[in-house]
Motif scaffolding. Structure first.
Motif, PDB file in Angstrom:
ATOM      1  N   ARG A  32     -11.057  71.387 104.168  1.00 28.23           N
ATOM      2  CA  ARG A  32      -9.634  70.963 104.670  1.00 28.23           C
ATOM      3  C   ARG A  32      -8.484  71.852 104.435  1.00 28.23           C
ATOM      4  O   ARG A  32      -7.650  72.231 105.152  1.00 28.23           O
ATOM      5  CB  ARG A  32      -9.571  69.584 104.095  1.00 28.23           C
ATOM      6  CG  ARG A  32      -8.381  68.763 104.700  1.00 28.23           C
ATOM      7  CD  ARG A  32      -8.386  67.196 104.113  1.00 28.23           C
ATOM      8  NE  ARG A  32      -9.559  66.542 104.573  1.00 28.23           N
ATOM      9  CZ  ARG A  32     -10.459  66.170 103.687  1.00 28.23           C
ATOM     10  NH1 ARG A  32     -10.240  66.323 102.686  1.00 28.23           N
ATOM     11  NH2 ARG A  32     -11.511  65.461 104.252  1.00 28.23           N
ATOM     12  N   ASP A  33      -8.441  72.108 102.951  1.00 25.04           N
ATOM     13  CA  ASP A  33      -7.363  73.059 102.277  1.00 25.04           C
ATOM     14  C   ASP A  33      -7.343  74.294 102.866  1.00 25.04           C
ATOM     15  O   ASP A  33      -6.409  74.901 103.238  1.00 25.04           O
ATOM     16  CB  ASP A  33      -7.307  73.103 100.911  1.00 25.04           C
ATOM     17  CG  ASP A  33      -7.289  71.896 100.366  1.00 25.04           C
ATOM     18  OD1 ASP A  33      -6.633  70.802 100.866  1.00 25.04           O
ATOM     19  OD2 ASP A  33      -7.622  71.501  99.095  1.00 25.04           O
ATOM     20  N   VAL A  36      -5.905  74.432 106.331  1.00 28.18           N
ATOM     21  CA  VAL A  36      -4.404  74.531 106.459  1.00 28.18           C
ATOM     22  C   VAL A  36      -3.854  75.935 106.023  1.00 28.18           C
ATOM     23  O   VAL A  36      -2.801  76.359 106.635  1.00 28.18           O
ATOM     24  CB  VAL A  36      -3.929  73.436 105.512  1.00 28.18           C
ATOM     25  CG1 VAL A  36      -2.440  73.353 105.048  1.00 28.18           C
ATOM     26  CG2 VAL A  36      -4.276  72.125 106.056  1.00 28.18           C
ATOM     27  N   SER A  94     -11.673  64.533 110.217  1.00 25.54           N
ATOM     28  CA  SER A  94     -11.299  64.358 108.904  1.00 25.54           C
ATOM     29  C   SER A  94     -10.813  65.829 108.135  1.00 25.54           C
ATOM     30  O   SER A  94     -10.035  65.828 107.397  1.00 25.54           O
ATOM     31  CB  SER A  94     -12.047  63.617 107.969  1.00 25.54           C
ATOM     32  OG  SER A  94     -13.242  64.279 107.640  1.00 25.54           O
ATOM     33  N   SER A  96     -10.209  68.686 109.924  1.00 21.09           N
ATOM     34  CA  SER A  96      -9.383  69.740 110.666  1.00 21.09           C
ATOM     35  C   SER A  96      -8.178  69.037 111.171  1.00 21.09           C
ATOM     36  O   SER A  96      -7.193  69.890 111.240  1.00 21.09           O
ATOM     37  CB  SER A  96     -10.073  69.908 112.030  1.00 21.09           C
ATOM     38  OG  SER A  96     -11.639  70.527 111.867  1.00 21.09           O
ATOM     39  N   SER A  97      -7.984  67.811 111.229  1.00 19.90           N
ATOM     40  CA  SER A  97      -6.907  67.204 111.589  1.00 19.90           C
ATOM     41  C   SER A  97      -5.477  67.706 110.648  1.00 19.90           C
ATOM     42  O   SER A  97      -4.556  67.666 111.415  1.00 19.90           O
ATOM     43  CB  SER A  97      -6.844  65.683 111.557  1.00 19.90           C
ATOM     44  OG  SER A  97      -7.289  65.078 110.463  1.00 19.90           O
ATOM     45  N   PRO A  98      -5.457  67.677 109.278  1.00 17.05           N
ATOM     46  CA  PRO A  98      -4.435  68.304 108.819  1.00 17.05           C
ATOM     47  C   PRO A  98      -3.852  69.298 109.380  1.00 17.05           C
ATOM     48  O   PRO A  98      -2.323  69.515 109.444  1.00 17.05           O
ATOM     49  CB  PRO A  98      -4.637  68.266 107.016  1.00 17.05           C
ATOM     50  CG  PRO A  98      -5.881  67.103 107.106  1.00 17.05           C
ATOM     51  CD  PRO A  98      -6.509  67.263 108.250  1.00 17.05           C
ATOM     52  N   ALA A  99      -4.501  70.255 109.281  1.00 17.63           N
ATOM     53  CA  ALA A  99      -4.310  71.712 109.819  1.00 17.63           C
ATOM     54  C   ALA A  99      -3.605  71.528 111.246  1.00 17.63           C
ATOM     55  O   ALA A  99      -2.477  72.090 111.634  1.00 17.63           O
ATOM     56  CB  ALA A  99      -5.099  72.630 109.690  1.00 17.63           C
ATOM     57  N   ALA A 101      -2.719  69.111 112.956  1.00 11.92           N
ATOM     58  CA  ALA A 101      -1.307  68.224 113.039  1.00 11.92           C
ATOM     59  C   ALA A 101      -0.059  69.137 112.838  1.00 11.92           C
ATOM     60  O   ALA A 101       0.983  69.156 113.302  1.00 11.92           O
ATOM     61  CB  ALA A 101      -1.524  67.275 112.305  1.00 11.92           C
ATOM     62  N   LYS A 102      -0.249  69.890 111.558  1.00  9.36           N
ATOM     63  CA  LYS A 102       0.784  70.820 111.282  1.00  9.36           C
ATOM     64  C   LYS A 102       1.136  71.878 112.331  1.00  9.36           C
ATOM     65  O   LYS A 102       2.257  72.108 112.615  1.00  9.36           O
ATOM     66  CB  LYS A 102       0.296  71.407 109.947  1.00  9.36           C
ATOM     67  CG  LYS A 102       0.382  70.641 108.669  1.00  9.36           C
ATOM     68  CD  LYS A 102       0.034  71.478 107.440  1.00  9.36           C
ATOM     69  CE  LYS A 102       0.316  70.472 106.315  1.00  9.36           C
ATOM     70  NZ  LYS A 102       1.500  70.338 105.614  1.00  9.36           N
ATOM     71  N   ILE A 138       1.720  62.308 114.938  1.00 14.13           N
ATOM     72  CA  ILE A 138       2.041  63.482 114.582  1.00 14.13           C
ATOM     73  C   ILE A 138       3.520  63.630 114.423  1.00 14.13           C
ATOM     74  O   ILE A 138       4.260  64.091 113.556  1.00 14.13           O
ATOM     75  CB  ILE A 138       1.440  64.819 115.280  1.00 14.13           C
ATOM     76  CG1 ILE A 138      -0.037  65.104 115.323  1.00 14.13           C
ATOM     77  CG2 ILE A 138       2.106  65.968 115.142  1.00 14.13           C
ATOM     78  CD1 ILE A 138      -0.679  65.958 116.090  1.00 14.13           C
TER      79      ILE A 138
END
Length: 280
Positions: A32-33, A36, A94, A96-99, A101-102, A138
């Motif tokens: 996840r990190d 991003v 879970s 991939s979505s943080p990256a 979304a940014k 988002i």
């Protein structure tokens, strides 16, 4: 592992397809990190002279090699994110979505390096299919949410429908282009059914897009096998037996059950029109 990030992600995706989600699950926080970080060149606000600042078609970097590596790693991260969500939707979302979304959050008003545009929307299309309210989430805290959502949708449709003339002369390239267009159309139709805001600010444009895609599909006359062959790019006939042959077989089976390939555009469009007839 000693490998460059793009190669590490390819090896990990290869193993995950062969062995299952247990390969990915223990690594979820790290991945996840990592995604991003590898896409930071797209979504961060950097100044000219920073190693990974991008502006349109140009990468302002400490050197050409560094800039190429930065973009290659970002592309690999987006490809990995898409593949993960395709193989294991909930787990992939879970991670991939943080990256993603940014990245999507900066699309309105920011020029993304052209080689990254298609991978960005390809990956986001898979995310939107799994999470139809993703655009609402988002831009939830943005005072210009309606304009931002409309901008993302308009840009996305423009990207997937702007096909270079040389692609139209290649049967294989035409199929791949159609697959990307179909994925975008199905994801947007599904999202419109679940997001009143999206239906209000971009429903008509999506409706027109779906109509164009249905007409295009009729002219191409492609069956599922043809789409799977074009999407996989590798078959057992090419790679033979062994791990690569197993990978090709599993990839083909996964594609045959992929809703973004199998669902009818006409059916999706009819559902969208029925669900939003009072909103659009």
């Amino acid at each position: 592992s000693g490998l460059e990030p793009d190669l590490s992600l390819k090896v990990l995706q290869f193993n995950a397809l062969l062995l299952g989600p247990q390969v990915i699950e223990p690594l979820a926080p790290t991945l996840r990190d990592m995604l991003v970080s590898l896409t930071r060149c797209i979504h961060s606000e950097q100044k000219a002279g920073d190693d990974t600042s991008m502006d349109g078609d140009n990468i302002i970097s400490g050197g050409t090699d560094r800039g190429v590596t930065t973009m290659r790693n970002a592309t690999a991260a987006l490809s990995f994110g898409h593949g993960l969500m395709q193989m294991f939707p909930d787990l992939g979302l879970s991670i991939s979505s943080p990256a993603i979304a940014k990245v999507v959050a900066v699309i309105p008003g920011k020029a993304i390096a052209s080689p990254l545009v298609a991978p960005v929307f390809n990956c986001f299309g898979r995310m939107l299919w799994i999470s139809p309210n993703a655009l609402d989430e988002i831009f939830a805290n943005d005072p210009n949410i309606d304009e931002k959502i409309a901008s993302v949708v308009s840009t996305w449709i423009s990207v997937v429908t702007s096909v270079p003339a040389n692609i139209m002369t290649s049967s294989q390239a035409q199929k791949i282009s159609f697959i990307n267009q179909k994925k975008a159309c199905l994801s947007l139709c599904s999202a419109v059914c679940r997001s009143p805001r999206l239906a209000r600010v971009a429903g008509k444009e999506i409706q027109n897009f779906s109509g164009q895609m249905i007409a295009f599909e009729l002219t191409l006359k492609l069956d599922l096998d043809a789409l799977v062959e074009a999407a996989s790019g590798t078959t057992r006939k090419v790679v033979g037996d062994g791990p690569l042959g197993d990978l090709a077989t599993q990839n083909a089976e996964m594609l045959k059950s992929d809703p973004l390939l199998t669902i009818s555009l006409r059916e999706a469009s009819l559902r969208m029109n029925a669900a939003t007839q009072f909103d659009m």
